[in-house]
Design a protein around this motif. Sequence first.
Motif, mmCIF file in Angstrom:
data_model
loop_
_atom_site.group_PDB
_atom_site.id
_atom_site.type_symbol
_atom_site.label_atom_id
_atom_site.label_comp_id
_atom_site.label_asym_id
_atom_site.label_seq_id
_atom_site.Cartn_x
_atom_site.Cartn_y
_atom_site.Cartn_z
ATOM 1 N N LEU A 1 0.869 -1.171 0.000
ATOM 2 C CA LEU A 1 0.000 0.000 0.000
ATOM 3 C C LEU A 1 0.912 1.229 0.000
ATOM 4 N N SER A 2 0.562 2.235 -0.785
ATOM 5 C CA SER A 2 1.357 3.471 -0.792
ATOM 6 C C SER A 2 0.435 4.618 -0.408
ATOM 7 N N PHE A 3 0.936 5.506 0.463
ATOM 8 C CA PHE A 3 0.067 6.590 0.906
ATOM 9 C C PHE A 3 0.847 7.855 1.259
ATOM 10 N N SER A 4 0.139 8.940 1.171
ATOM 11 C CA SER A 4 0.684 10.235 1.584
ATOM 12 C C SER A 4 0.298 10.437 3.043
ATOM 13 N N ILE A 5 1.233 10.945 3.836
ATOM 14 C CA ILE A 5 0.951 11.104 5.273
ATOM 15 C C ILE A 5 0.471 12.524 5.559
ATOM 16 N N GLY B 1 -2.571 8.237 6.942
ATOM 17 C CA GLY B 1 -2.182 8.345 5.536
ATOM 18 C C GLY B 1 -3.391 8.273 4.634
ATOM 19 N N MET B 2 -3.188 8.684 3.388
ATOM 20 C CA MET B 2 -4.233 8.571 2.372
ATOM 21 C C MET B 2 -3.680 7.749 1.222
ATOM 22 N N LEU C 1 0.417 10.529 -5.982
ATOM 23 C CA LEU C 1 1.297 10.618 -4.809
ATOM 24 C C LEU C 1 2.499 11.525 -5.125
ATOM 25 N N PHE C 2 3.098 11.350 -6.301
ATOM 26 C CA PHE C 2 4.236 12.203 -6.685
ATOM 27 C C PHE C 2 3.816 13.674 -6.705
ATOM 28 N N ARG C 3 2.622 13.926 -7.262
ATOM 29 C CA ARG C 3 2.156 15.320 -7.330
ATOM 30 C C ARG C 3 1.921 15.882 -5.930
#
Length: 276
Positions: free
Chosen positions: A61-65, A262-263, A270-272
């Motif tokens: 899972l990848s997320f922005s915190i 996180g989202m 995510l990069f943006r």
Amino acid sequence: MSDPTTPTPLVPHEGWHVMHLFYQVDHAQWALFSDEEKRHAKTHLTELVQEIRATADTQLLSFSIATPKADLGFMLLTPDLHVANAFEKQLSLSLGPEILSPVYSYLSQTESSEYTPTREQYIAETLVEEKCLTAGTPEFDAALVEFETRMAHYRKYRLYPTLPDWPVVCFYPMSKRRSGSDNWYALDFEARRTLMAGHARVGRTYSGRILQLISGSTGLDEYEWGVTLLAKDTSDVKAIVYEMRFDEVSARYADFGDFYIGMQLPLDLLFRRLCL
Ligand code: 76R
């Protein structure tokens, strides 16, 4: 003969390893990259994530915190600790040296619960005592089949979960207290089982709104469990954690570490979000 270049897999006898990885982005270093280098770094991370997600029995899972506690988070589930370790090192370096600095991490394993009701307990406590059903009646038999099916599904989920892409990811580590008269480990099994049944009753009222994964970390990391809650609404995370604080298991016996929210986002977003 064992191959010295490939270590013997470190796969638990049941369940998977779980790593929660939290990084901060070093924007000063990133700014030194040319546009070409930035594109190359992002492609590299994207390919690595694809490779990890294509690995058997592996989820990432990848997320922005939210908040500057960290920028980027990953949750990795995979059987072999060597594989988890290799992926974790590659993820740390994936955007180039010194771009991602680890700020927090957690190692645990999926586990089944020692408090899951047995067939005998379910018959005696739920079917006979609570629902007043008689053995051998169609209602009794149907309820028992339903129980067995639910338990088989439950055991599989706890050890080999498939995590959905629900947007909110909440992670925190916790331990059961060992202090004076509030010592969880000094309670006998029946007392703990009764308390855990109350905990589960509260938890089940959040069915469909909160998906929890409790992974064990005794001997593996600072606390005793990693708590991962997936939700579609942050209010449900806030509500369940609040409500559980009143339940004796948490009120008397739980100690918590730091909380991360996180989202889940696909990598391009995510990069943006991370201004990369
Ligand atoms: O897994 C199950 O559904 C069976 C019942 C159950 C167990 C055995 C259960 C249900 N939990 C179990 C074990 Mn839980 N859980 C937490 C937290 O913030 C806090 O106060 C505590 C963090 C939450 C929010 C939560 C949610 N649970 C555990 C354990 C292991 C204890 C041990 O072995 O001693 C911990 C540390 C823990 C902590 N729990 C549920 C939930 C929810 C939402 C449920 C219901 C799941 C469902 O049936 O849908």
